[in-house]
Design an enzyme around this catalytic site. Structure first.
Site, PDB file in Angstrom:
ATOM      1  N   THR A   2       0.852  -1.191   0.000  1.00 26.46           N
ATOM      2  CA  THR A   2       0.000   0.000   0.000  1.00 26.46           C
ATOM      3  C   THR A   2       0.878   1.228   0.000  1.00 26.46           C
ATOM      4  O   THR A   2       1.886   1.264   0.697  1.00 26.46           O
ATOM      5  CB  THR A   2      -0.838   0.006   1.298  1.00 26.46           C
ATOM      6  OG1 THR A   2      -1.770  -1.056   1.219  1.00 26.46           O
ATOM      7  CG2 THR A   2      -1.565   1.322   1.516  1.00 26.46           C
TER       8      THR A   2
ATOM      9  N   VAL B 189     -13.299  -3.413   4.171  1.00 27.07           N
ATOM     10  CA  VAL B 189     -12.585  -2.150   4.014  1.00 27.07           C
ATOM     11  C   VAL B 189     -11.536  -2.081   5.122  1.00 27.07           C
ATOM     12  O   VAL B 189     -11.832  -2.409   6.275  1.00 27.07           O
ATOM     13  CB  VAL B 189     -13.562  -0.952   4.130  1.00 27.07           C
ATOM     14  CG1 VAL B 189     -12.806   0.371   4.171  1.00 27.07           C
ATOM     15  CG2 VAL B 189     -14.557  -0.966   2.974  1.00 27.07           C
TER      16      VAL B 189
ATOM     17  N   ASP C 135      -7.896   0.052   6.804  1.00 22.94           N
ATOM     18  CA  ASP C 135      -7.600   1.342   7.430  1.00 22.94           C
ATOM     19  C   ASP C 135      -7.271   2.442   6.426  1.00 22.94           C
ATOM     20  O   ASP C 135      -7.434   3.629   6.721  1.00 22.94           O
ATOM     21  CB  ASP C 135      -6.384   1.193   8.361  1.00 22.94           C
ATOM     22  CG  ASP C 135      -5.138   0.759   7.580  1.00 22.94           C
ATOM     23  OD1 ASP C 135      -5.271  -0.108   6.699  1.00 22.94           O
ATOM     24  OD2 ASP C 135      -4.053   1.303   7.843  1.00 22.94           O
TER      25      ASP C 135
ATOM     26  N   THR D  68       0.799   1.260   6.783  1.00 27.92           N
ATOM     27  CA  THR D  68       0.654   0.132   5.869  1.00 27.92           C
ATOM     28  C   THR D  68       0.628  -1.130   6.725  1.00 27.92           C
ATOM     29  O   THR D  68       1.124  -1.125   7.853  1.00 27.92           O
ATOM     30  CB  THR D  68       1.795   0.096   4.832  1.00 27.92           C
ATOM     31  OG1 THR D  68       1.620  -1.023   3.964  1.00 27.92           O
ATOM     32  CG2 THR D  68       3.167   0.024   5.484  1.00 27.92           C
ATOM     33  N   GLY D  69       0.031  -2.181   6.208  1.00 29.28           N
ATOM     34  CA  GLY D  69      -0.036  -3.423   6.985  1.00 29.28           C
ATOM     35  C   GLY D  69      -1.470  -3.813   7.282  1.00 29.28           C
ATOM     36  O   GLY D  69      -2.399  -3.355   6.614  1.00 29.28           O
TER      37      GLY D  69
ATOM     38  N   GLY E  50      -4.789  -3.628   8.318  1.00 32.80           N
ATOM     39  CA  GLY E  50      -5.582  -2.453   8.632  1.00 32.80           C
ATOM     40  C   GLY E  50      -6.437  -2.561   9.877  1.00 32.80           C
ATOM     41  O   GLY E  50      -6.664  -1.570  10.574  1.00 32.80           O
TER      42      GLY E  50
HETATM   43  C1  SD4 Z   1      -5.437  -2.704   4.511  1.00 33.05           C
HETATM   44  N1  SD4 Z   1      -3.568  -1.415   5.252  1.00 33.05           N
HETATM   45  O1  SD4 Z   1      -6.349  -2.711   3.710  1.00 33.05           O
HETATM   46  C2  SD4 Z   1      -4.127  -2.048   4.106  1.00 33.05           C
HETATM   47  C3  SD4 Z   1      -3.239  -3.071   3.498  1.00 33.05           C
HETATM   48  C4  SD4 Z   1      -1.837  -2.669   3.354  1.00 33.05           C
HETATM   49  O2  SD4 Z   1       0.199  -2.916   2.524  1.00 33.05           O
HETATM   50  O3  SD4 Z   1      -1.367  -1.702   3.889  1.00 33.05           O
HETATM   51  N2  SD4 Z   1      -1.058  -3.340   2.634  1.00 33.05           N
HETATM   52  O4  SD4 Z   1      -5.529  -3.217   5.624  1.00 33.05           O
END
Ligand code: SD4
Length: 332
Positions: A189, A218, A220, A240-241, A243
């Site tokens: 992301t 959905v 974060d 990122t990560g 959410g």
């Molecule tokens: C989510 N934070 O939809 C996003 C995914 C993400 O790197 O950051 N991927 O949870």
């Protein structure tokens, strides 16, 4: 000296002392402000992960005197257009039913913001988010409504599911195992923060979310305060990560508030991750990376597992910054 004159003289001289010291302190302040300005690193663009192309695009806007908002939009759009990025825009990984659904948001120096969630068939959700911010009295548009609005704003219908992504999905369907694989393989992301020549800050975040997510999920990234937050008096933060964990702590808002209380971007990001880990004692199966920028142009990042980096562009050059992590050993 008569009492009245004494009082008069004393107050006059006191006034003199006060105004002299006021003047001195004003002068001091001026010097401090000058020094602070001299030390402020601007313009500056940072984004999650090593997105060289996107960050260079944002930098180009800033270096040409453009504003922070245009810079984050153009930068994020560059990533959305990159077919090789499997979690942003076209070429992104679909949900478990094979639908590519996108989330994005944007926020400006005045606290204005816009977001789209569960948007399909539109290649540039971040640009639609900006339209939501600028052309409607609303902040978030979802699904069909967001898509309809995008067409009304002149966006073209685009098939976002590439052959490669479709084949990967068909392969995944054989086991249908949903897992939040930890590093860049599954998390790319883009969250972007910029400060322009004037010292104004903006941010954007765009993603397709978790790979093979449940339809309708959905994360974060489009949630103001969670995946992104900007306060032009203080700075900005993005995430990122996984959410769900970022939403539970309203991560980006938390980091900006910690900076407001005096923490550096680095300290604030570390505290943000620690808050999340405190709610997930012993859990090692997820990654989160935070990135923050303050008004001085200082930046910081921190993550759960080693591997998260962020891209930084200033007049001193373009770098990929290594980020320290809560768990020190690379075990994925
Ligand atoms: C989510 N934070 O939809 C996003 C995914 C993400 O790197 O950051 N991927 O949870």
């Amino acid at each position: 000296m008569k009492r009245r004159n004494f009082i008069k003289n004393t107050s006059l001289s006191t006034a003199g002392i006060i105004s002299a010291s006021l003047l001195a302190s004003c002068e001091d302040k001026k010097t401090v402000t000058k020094q602070e300005n001299a030390k402020t690193i601007k313009p500056i663009s940072v984004c999650t992960w090593n997105f060289e192309n996107a960050n260079s695009k944002a930098w180009e806007v800033l270096a040409n005197g453009g504003n922070a908002l245009d810079a984050v939009e153009k930068g994020a759009m560059a990533e959305e257009a990159d077919i090789k990025n499997t979690t942003v825009g076209i070429g992104a990984t679909p949900d478990r039913d094979g639908n590519v659904t996108l989330d994005a948001c944007i926020m400006d120096k005045d606290g204005n913001c816009g977001a789209v969630v569960y948007l399909q068939n539109i290649a540039h959700p971040v640009a639609v988010a900006r339209k939501v911010m600028e052309e409607t009295p609303h902040i978030i548009l979802a699904g069909k409504g967001a898509e309809q609005f995008a067409y009304e704003q002149g966006f073209k219908k685009t098939n976002l599911l590439t052959e490669e992504a479709k084949n990967r999905w068909l392969e995944w369907k054989k086991t249908s195992k949903y897992e939040t694989i930890i590093n860049i393989e599954n998390h790319d992301t883009i969250g972007m923060l910029t400060m322009d020549k004037k010292g104004d800050i903006a941010g954007a975040c765009t993603t397709s979310g978790m790979a093979y997510k449940v339809g309708g999920r959905v994360g974060d990234s489009p949630i103001i305060g969670a995946g992104l937050y900007v306060d032009n008096e203080v700075g900005g933060a993005t995430a990122t990560g996984v959410g769900e964990e970022v939403i539970r702590t309203v991560g980006s808002f938390l980091i900006v508030e910690l900076m407001r209380q005096g923490k550096s971007p680095q300290e604030a990001c570390e505290e943000g991750v620690k808050r999340i880990m405190a709610k997930n004692k012993g859990r090692e199966d997820f990654q989160i990376g935070f990135l923050a920028l303050n008004k001085k142009g200082e930046t910081g990042g921190y993550c759960v597992h080693p591997g998260f980096t962020y891209r930084k562009a200033t007049s001193a050059g373009h770098t990929n910054e290594q980020v320290d992590s809560f768990y020190k050993k690379k075990n994925h």
